[in-house]
Design an enzyme around this catalytic site. Structure first.
Site, short mmCIF file in Angstrom:
data_model
loop_
_atom_site.label_atom_id
_atom_site.label_comp_id
_atom_site.label_asym_id
_atom_site.label_seq_id
_atom_site.Cartn_x
_atom_site.Cartn_y
_atom_site.Cartn_z
N HIS A 156 -38.68 42.85 39.42
CA HIS A 156 -39.90 42.14 38.51
C HIS A 156 -40.36 40.83 39.44
O HIS A 156 -39.49 39.97 39.88
CB HIS A 156 -39.36 41.68 37.25
CG HIS A 156 -40.28 40.95 36.32
ND1 HIS A 156 -41.18 41.55 35.43
CD2 HIS A 156 -40.71 39.71 36.40
CE1 HIS A 156 -41.86 40.78 35.02
NE2 HIS A 156 -41.67 39.64 35.40
N CYS A 157 -41.52 40.79 39.44
CA CYS A 157 -41.98 39.75 40.51
C CYS A 157 -42.77 38.58 39.47
O CYS A 157 -43.96 38.88 39.23
CB CYS A 157 -43.08 40.28 41.83
SG CYS A 157 -43.75 38.84 42.72
N PRO A 158 -42.29 37.53 39.34
CA PRO A 158 -43.24 36.47 38.77
C PRO A 158 -44.40 36.17 39.24
O PRO A 158 -45.47 35.73 38.61
CB PRO A 158 -42.29 35.17 38.87
CG PRO A 158 -41.29 35.20 39.90
CD PRO A 158 -41.12 36.95 40.09
N ASN A 161 -46.63 38.38 37.85
CA ASN A 161 -46.37 38.51 36.47
C ASN A 161 -46.23 39.82 35.88
O ASN A 161 -46.68 40.33 34.99
CB ASN A 161 -47.30 37.83 35.79
CG ASN A 161 -46.97 37.68 34.34
OD1 ASN A 161 -45.97 37.69 34.05
ND2 ASN A 161 -48.22 37.69 33.09
N ASN A 162 -45.48 40.68 36.62
CA ASN A 162 -45.15 41.82 36.38
C ASN A 162 -43.97 42.73 37.12
O ASN A 162 -43.51 42.28 37.85
CB ASN A 162 -46.66 42.80 36.79
CG ASN A 162 -46.33 44.02 35.87
OD1 ASN A 162 -45.79 44.46 35.21
ND2 ASN A 162 -47.64 44.88 36.25
#
Length: 326
Positions: A156-158, A161-162
């Site tokens: 999950h990559c902030p 945002n996904n």
């Protein structure tokens, strides 16, 4: 035929409220679902906004501090067009990576009707996620931020945002590539501009005052160097994951592959949507290359299909069951 629990390393919480089958409501029909995918996470939204602001800041410095005051018209036009084209592609890739469903498993599909439709064979293992009450496909993992199980979830990559999964990995790879390219381009232009200002009068090499120009250029240099390193590493790890057909989570867990690996060039074609073309580099082209259907999808004989009693036992399990003959 009987059902035996299968013990396997899992990153789930075994809480009683997640194990009640009556809480598994059937997923909504496709007709009632919207086409927009967006994760309402405060940290992720803030990181995404910061990403866009940093790109706009770099564009501001490149255009108004370095290129517009330049006396070389051809130099300014070529570099301005190149930088803005790459920046546009980077933001478009970020937009697609953020708003594309990464491969979410339908929520709440761990129902008796769905289990019956699977027609499970002897020896076949199926997993139930107690958090989102879903039947998890192979290689799917639950994301605590998205609150869904994601097929081939890498991480999950902030910043986007996904989650990065099988449906949006291409856009994430393009995002990291284009950010790395504009960062490298900005560093090169900053270097040339410093040399130009040292040779000329500082008051003539920028429309801003010399102290302001120096501060703006140093900030851009720091930003470009930081993101060049970060996105280059991310780009390399993503390409490596695609070529080895192993996600980041699977690599961290040192998970032995239970699937037939599609590695190398075939893995790239699968991730980018077909044979090599200019569409690989476009965030506007959709993925149209699907993985072949697994052999387990074939109908099983009636003697091998789970009974109603066995299905109810499965729904009471928290992780997985394996269908075996006595």
């Amino acid at each position: 035929m009987m059902i035996t629990p299968v013990h396997r390393f899992r990153d789930i919480e075994r809480k009683p409220e997640y194990l009640q089958p009556e809480k598994c409501v059937p997923p909504p029909s496709r007709a009632s679902l919207g086409t927009m995918w967006f994760i309402r996470d405060g940290c992720g939204i803030a990181c995404a906004v910061v990403t866009w602001m940093l790109v706009f800041y770099a564009d501001f410095v490149v255009l108004l501090v370095m290129l517009v005051p330049s006396r070389d018209y051809v130099y300014s036009v070529i570099n301005g067009t190149l930088f803005n084209t790459l920046a546009f592609l980077a933001l478009a890739s970020h937009f697609r990576a953020m708003l594309t469903d990464p491969g979410a498993v339908p929520k709440g599909n761990a129902t008796k009707e769905f289990i019956e439709s699977l027609q499970l064979k002897p020896g076949q293992v199926v997993y139930k996620c107690p958090k989102c009450c879903s039947i998890k496909p192979d290689r799917a993992h639950h994301c605590s931020v998205c609150k869904r199980c994601i097929r081939k979830m890498d991480h999950h990559c902030p910043w986007v945002n996904n989650c990065v999964g099988e449906n949006n990995q291409k856009y994430f790879v393009l995002f990291t590539m284009y950010i790395a390219l504009i960062s490298l381009h900005a560093l090169i232009m900053v270097g040339f501009h410093f040399l130009y200002c040292f040779e000329e009068d500082w008051t003539k090499c920028s429309s801003f005052s010399p102290p302001t120009t120096v501060i703006l250029l140093i900030l851009l240099c720091f930003e470009a160097l930081l993101f060049l390193i970060f996105t280059s590493v991310m780009f390399g790890t993503q390409v490596h994951s695609i070529c080895t057909d192993e996600t980041g989570i699977e690599r961290l867990k040192n998970q032995k592959p239970s699937w037939e690996k599609i590695s190398g060039w075939e893995g790239m074609k699968l991730a980018f949507g077909g044979a090599f073309s200019l569409g690989w580099f476009s965030p506007f082209s959709n993925l149209n290359c699907e993985s072949p259907a697994p052999a387990e999808a074939a109908a099983a004989p009636a003697s091998a299909i789970m009974t109603q009693e066995e299905i109810e036992q499965f729904l009471a399990q928290d992780v997985a069951v394996q269908v075996l003959h006595e």
